[in-house]
Design a protein around this motif. Sequence first.
Motif, PDB file in Angstrom:
ATOM      1  N   GLY A  86       0.011  -6.869  -5.922  1.00  0.00           N
ATOM      2  CA  GLY A  86      -0.341  -5.605  -6.316  1.00  0.00           C
ATOM      3  C   GLY A  86       0.428  -4.328  -5.487  1.00  0.00           C
ATOM      4  N   LEU A  87       0.696  -3.285  -6.386  1.00  0.00           N
ATOM      5  CA  LEU A  87       1.123  -2.126  -5.672  1.00  0.00           C
ATOM      6  C   LEU A  87       0.078  -1.125  -5.748  1.00  0.00           C
ATOM      7  N   ILE A  88      -0.584  -0.828  -4.557  1.00  0.00           N
ATOM      8  CA  ILE A  88      -2.013   0.018  -4.579  1.00  0.00           C
ATOM      9  C   ILE A  88      -1.621   1.237  -4.249  1.00  0.00           C
ATOM     10  N   GLY A  89      -2.228   2.272  -4.642  1.00  0.00           N
ATOM     11  CA  GLY A  89      -2.258   3.722  -4.508  1.00  0.00           C
ATOM     12  C   GLY A  89      -3.232   3.971  -3.866  1.00  0.00           C
ATOM     13  N   GLY A  90      -4.122   4.673  -4.461  1.00  0.00           N
ATOM     14  CA  GLY A  90      -5.423   5.177  -4.125  1.00  0.00           C
ATOM     15  C   GLY A  90      -6.365   4.399  -3.235  1.00  0.00           C
ATOM     16  N   ALA A  91      -6.393   3.229  -3.686  1.00  0.00           N
ATOM     17  CA  ALA A  91      -7.350   2.185  -2.744  1.00  0.00           C
ATOM     18  C   ALA A  91      -6.676   1.767  -1.587  1.00  0.00           C
ATOM     19  N   GLY A 129       0.807  -1.179   0.112  1.00  0.00           N
ATOM     20  CA  GLY A 129       0.030  -0.056   0.085  1.00  0.00           C
ATOM     21  C   GLY A 129       0.849   1.251  -0.130  1.00  0.00           C
ATOM     22  N   ASN A 130       0.867   1.976  -1.052  1.00  0.00           N
ATOM     23  CA  ASN A 130       1.803   3.133  -1.198  1.00  0.00           C
ATOM     24  C   ASN A 130       0.691   4.521  -0.785  1.00  0.00           C
ATOM     25  N   TRP A 131       0.887   4.883   0.420  1.00  0.00           N
ATOM     26  CA  TRP A 131      -0.064   6.113   0.855  1.00  0.00           C
ATOM     27  C   TRP A 131       0.251   7.399  -0.165  1.00  0.00           C
ATOM     28  N   LYS A 132       1.612   7.485  -0.639  1.00  0.00           N
ATOM     29  CA  LYS A 132       1.850   8.846  -1.172  1.00  0.00           C
ATOM     30  C   LYS A 132       2.062   9.718  -0.285  1.00  0.00           C
ATOM     31  N   MET A 133       1.755  11.098  -0.809  1.00  0.00           N
ATOM     32  CA  MET A 133       1.862  12.057   0.417  1.00  0.00           C
ATOM     33  C   MET A 133       0.241  12.480   0.822  1.00  0.00           C
ATOM     34  N   GLY A 164       1.180  -2.672 -10.642  1.00  0.00           N
ATOM     35  CA  GLY A 164       0.344  -1.490  -9.882  1.00  0.00           C
ATOM     36  C   GLY A 164      -0.269  -0.312 -11.004  1.00  0.00           C
ATOM     37  N   GLY A 165      -1.315   0.413 -10.685  1.00  0.00           N
ATOM     38  CA  GLY A 165      -1.754   1.039 -11.576  1.00  0.00           C
ATOM     39  C   GLY A 165      -3.297   0.964 -11.644  1.00  0.00           C
ATOM     40  N   SER A 166      -3.869   1.754 -10.767  1.00  0.00           N
ATOM     41  CA  SER A 166      -5.505   1.867 -10.507  1.00  0.00           C
ATOM     42  C   SER A 166      -6.036   0.566 -10.207  1.00  0.00           C
ATOM     43  N   VAL A 167      -5.168  -0.347  -9.237  1.00  0.00           N
ATOM     44  CA  VAL A 167      -5.827  -1.638  -8.862  1.00  0.00           C
ATOM     45  C   VAL A 167      -7.033  -1.183  -7.755  1.00  0.00           C
ATOM     46  N   GLY A 223      12.283   3.855  -7.486  1.00  0.00           N
ATOM     47  CA  GLY A 223      12.130   4.297  -8.901  1.00  0.00           C
ATOM     48  C   GLY A 223      10.641   4.623  -9.344  1.00  0.00           C
ATOM     49  N   HIS A 224       9.463   5.176  -8.511  1.00  0.00           N
ATOM     50  CA  HIS A 224       8.354   5.205  -8.699  1.00  0.00           C
ATOM     51  C   HIS A 224       8.295   6.186  -9.712  1.00  0.00           C
ATOM     52  N   SER A 225       7.397   6.149 -10.585  1.00  0.00           N
ATOM     53  CA  SER A 225       7.260   7.193 -11.781  1.00  0.00           C
ATOM     54  C   SER A 225       7.086   8.649 -11.018  1.00  0.00           C
ATOM     55  N   GLU A 226       6.448   8.771 -10.153  1.00  0.00           N
ATOM     56  CA  GLU A 226       6.150  10.159  -9.675  1.00  0.00           C
ATOM     57  C   GLU A 226       7.362  10.822  -9.204  1.00  0.00           C
ATOM     58  N   ARG A 227       8.403   9.905  -8.657  1.00  0.00           N
ATOM     59  CA  ARG A 227       9.600  10.414  -8.267  1.00  0.00           C
ATOM     60  C   ARG A 227      10.647  10.793  -9.401  1.00  0.00           C
ATOM     61  N   TYR A 231       5.466  -3.990 -11.944  1.00  0.00           N
ATOM     62  CA  TYR A 231       5.212  -3.240 -13.249  1.00  0.00           C
ATOM     63  C   TYR A 231       4.089  -2.241 -12.921  1.00  0.00           C
ATOM     64  N   GLU A 232       4.505  -1.001 -13.548  1.00  0.00           N
ATOM     65  CA  GLU A 232       3.461   0.091 -13.218  1.00  0.00           C
ATOM     66  C   GLU A 232       3.665   0.939 -14.485  1.00  0.00           C
ATOM     67  N   PRO A 233       2.356   0.597 -15.309  1.00  0.00           N
ATOM     68  CA  PRO A 233       2.501   1.631 -16.335  1.00  0.00           C
ATOM     69  C   PRO A 233       1.917   2.868 -16.004  1.00  0.00           C
ATOM     70  N   TRP A 255       0.703   5.169 -17.373  1.00  0.00           N
ATOM     71  CA  TRP A 255      -0.464   5.742 -17.890  1.00  0.00           C
ATOM     72  C   TRP A 255      -1.606   5.106 -17.099  1.00  0.00           C
ATOM     73  N   ALA A 256      -1.414   4.217 -16.262  1.00  0.00           N
ATOM     74  CA  ALA A 256      -2.512   3.650 -15.707  1.00  0.00           C
ATOM     75  C   ALA A 256      -2.461   4.035 -13.991  1.00  0.00           C
ATOM     76  N   ILE A 257      -1.331   4.753 -13.722  1.00  0.00           N
ATOM     77  CA  ILE A 257      -1.312   5.131 -12.259  1.00  0.00           C
ATOM     78  C   ILE A 257      -2.159   6.262 -12.024  1.00  0.00           C
ATOM     79  N   GLY A 258      -3.170   6.227 -10.880  1.00  0.00           N
ATOM     80  CA  GLY A 258      -3.791   7.297 -10.647  1.00  0.00           C
ATOM     81  C   GLY A 258      -4.949   7.702 -11.410  1.00  0.00           C
ATOM     82  N   THR A 259      -5.075   6.935 -12.766  1.00  0.00           N
ATOM     83  CA  THR A 259      -6.142   7.594 -13.582  1.00  0.00           C
ATOM     84  C   THR A 259      -7.517   6.612 -13.442  1.00  0.00           C
TER      85      THR A 259
HETATM   86  P1  PGA Z   1      -2.882   4.049  -7.772  1.00  0.00           P
HETATM   87  O1  PGA Z   1      -1.133   4.206  -7.712  1.00  0.00           O
HETATM   88  O2  PGA Z   1      -3.350   2.522  -7.509  1.00  0.00           O
HETATM   89  O3  PGA Z   1      -3.539   5.024  -7.198  1.00  0.00           O
HETATM   90  O4  PGA Z   1      -3.158   4.164  -9.567  1.00  0.00           O
HETATM   91  C1  PGA Z   1      -0.301   3.100  -7.746  1.00  0.00           C
HETATM   92  C2  PGA Z   1       1.004   3.502  -7.516  1.00  0.00           C
HETATM   93  O5  PGA Z   1       1.223   4.777  -7.742  1.00  0.00           O
HETATM   94  O6  PGA Z   1       1.815   2.667  -7.161  1.00  0.00           O
END
Ligand code: PGA
Length: 271
Positions: free
Chosen positions: A247-252, A8-12, A227-230, A104-108, A183-185, A187-191
């Motif tokens: 999975g690597l889960i952001g928002g959820a 679970g990636n809480w981000k900021m 990871g990417g909108s799971v 190596g997260h794409s947001e960084r 694997y974190e495309p 284009w799928a992250i946070g979309t």
């Molecule tokens: P998301 O983020 O689940 O909100 O798309 C995934 C991530 O950034 O690792």
Amino acid sequence: MRKPLVAGNWKMNNPIESSRTLLQKILYNAEMLDSILAKEENACSIDIALFPPSVYLREAQEVLTGSDLHWGTQNVSAYDEGAYTGEISASMIKGFGCDYVLIGHSERRCLYEKLELDQYVLDQIVAEKYAQAISHDLTPIVCIGETKEDYESGKTEQVIARLLDILIEHKGAHSLSKAVLAYEPVWAIGTGHSASPEWAQQVHAFMRARVAAHDKKTAQGLRIIYGGSVKASNAAAIFSKPDVDGGLIGGASLDVEAFTHICFAAALHQK
Ligand code: PGA
């Protein structure tokens, strides 16, 4: 056998007051889930790792110590110590009881891209962070994924191979037995639009084959998570694929119920 991992990636996100509560609720649900899974015939145990903002590591350590849950940071410095304002070293992270780190997260990467660094140079930095994590006994979750532009121009495998080859060149394929790939495309992250399970499977199989070309045994045991909108609604379909190990889960991951559902889906799909 590969044990599924849900990270679970809480981000900021989350103010301090609600972070402790979120940690406690996730822990409570994870323990409930364990007792439910014990009665499920086709279920296996999974690893759960949480990545709160680093300023909440003390809370994570206090709440999660003694449980089966793991925690870690969303980044690590490529250096041991010194004049690197704002950075956090692997040994400092280790001091908070962490056993995982995201790399190596794409947001960084985007932050560095603004400095117009070349992708190859960025991959080298990721490899240095990877080496730091491994040498401090932290499990790196190395994020790899293509941008929308790369996806549309058919460069996915090229982007992924570039970083994988650099990691292998730096530390050897066997070092991946101490790591996780994500694997974190981009284009799928946070979309809200995840990759299709079939696409995720195709890319994960490519990643495993790339490692297998150097070390079959390591490739077989290597966990590759998506990871990417799971979400609760698509996790089972994605995790059902043979090369997707969680999975690597952001928002959820900020929604306790959704995150618990995702963990449950992972527990039903051991590889
Ligand atoms: P998301 O983020 O689940 O909100 O798309 C995934 C991530 O950034 O690792």
